[in-house]
Design an enzyme around this catalytic site. Sequence first.
Site, PDB file in Angstrom:
ATOM      1  N   ASP A 159       0.818  -1.216   0.000  1.00 36.89           N
ATOM      2  CA  ASP A 159       0.000   0.000   0.000  1.00 36.89           C
ATOM      3  C   ASP A 159       0.853   1.267   0.000  1.00 36.89           C
ATOM      4  OD1 ASP A 159      -2.536   1.351   0.123  1.00 36.89           O
ATOM      5  OD2 ASP A 159      -2.214   1.728   2.248  1.00 36.89           O
ATOM      6  N   GLN A 168      -5.729  -1.744  -6.770  1.00 32.73           N
ATOM      7  CA  GLN A 168      -6.197  -0.765  -5.792  1.00 32.73           C
ATOM      8  C   GLN A 168      -6.810   0.427  -6.513  1.00 32.73           C
ATOM      9  OE1 GLN A 168      -3.404   1.757  -3.324  1.00 32.73           O
ATOM     10  NE2 GLN A 168      -4.366   0.624  -1.654  1.00 32.73           N
ATOM     11  N   SER A 183      -6.804   5.601  -0.048  1.00 34.97           N
ATOM     12  CA  SER A 183      -7.088   4.283  -0.622  1.00 34.97           C
ATOM     13  C   SER A 183      -8.552   3.940  -0.383  1.00 34.97           C
ATOM     14  CB  SER A 183      -6.196   3.219   0.027  1.00 34.97           C
ATOM     15  OG  SER A 183      -4.833   3.516  -0.168  1.00 34.97           O
TER      16      SER A 183
END
Length: 293
Positions: free
Chosen positions: A210, A284, A234
């Site tokens: 991430d 993502q 995110s």
Amino acid sequence: MGDSRAANPVDRLVDLLDLERIDLNIFRGRSPDESLQRVFGGQVAGQALVAAGRTTDGERPVHSLHSYFLRPGTPGVPIVYQVERVRDGRSFTTRRVVAIQQGRIIFNLTASFHAPEPGFEHQVAMPDVPDPETLPTLFDEVRDHVGRLPAQLERMSRRHPFDLRYVERLRWTQEELKEVEPRSAVWMRAVGDLGEDPLVHVCALTYASDMTLLDAVRVPVEPLWGPRGFDMASLDHAMWFHRPFRADEWFLYQQESPIATGGRGLARGLIYDREGHLLVSVMQEGLFRRIGD
């Protein structure tokens, strides 16, 4: 739980992933009180996957996870992870995890574990890139450009659990961003030994996944490590784990963004080891809002 006073970055990461079991299916994780607006999403995803894994027999490695970031977490406040044992089948085990902070759900995750079995194989080849030893560390590259690290980055350099080395040099001006493709690649590895528990390595890489994936969305628009023009968050995160690996050995994170529109950008990543084996695939979506709007 481990010793929260662990001195080096990797020990702190392992400690962060060492959840306290407070009931059969309920775990509590620390959230460091750091100078961040919100809890780092990779931390929550990594801890949630630890919670899911600790309710299995340990014989089946995780092969996929799908998750949503629902609310920003508050640094310094513990996070409780509630695990639902959805299925224990002959080949697959499924767990659903809800992360709760101050009485509100901030994140949820579904993880699937698969008993290893034989099958045919193919994969996309790893791109030809320089070896990590030939590239500067992220913090050295920033230091070389600005003369010295800003205070926040100096603190980060001392506490960061991963060595990051961008394959292409960082760009620092809007002029340099002209005609830049929406892609980025970075070598990574934990800065110390993560031990022998395979779940720790998987969750540490989940944490790392991430950190830079949305770079691919940003790189045509603004310098990655200069002043930010956009607030990012995110929205979701999905991973597929293809092969065993160690997160304390070099891996290449190849990232690209097929589209950005409507205030959202989609990024996908492929993670390879040094021998070119495809280890993990990642997707993502992130929210991008111009600061001041």
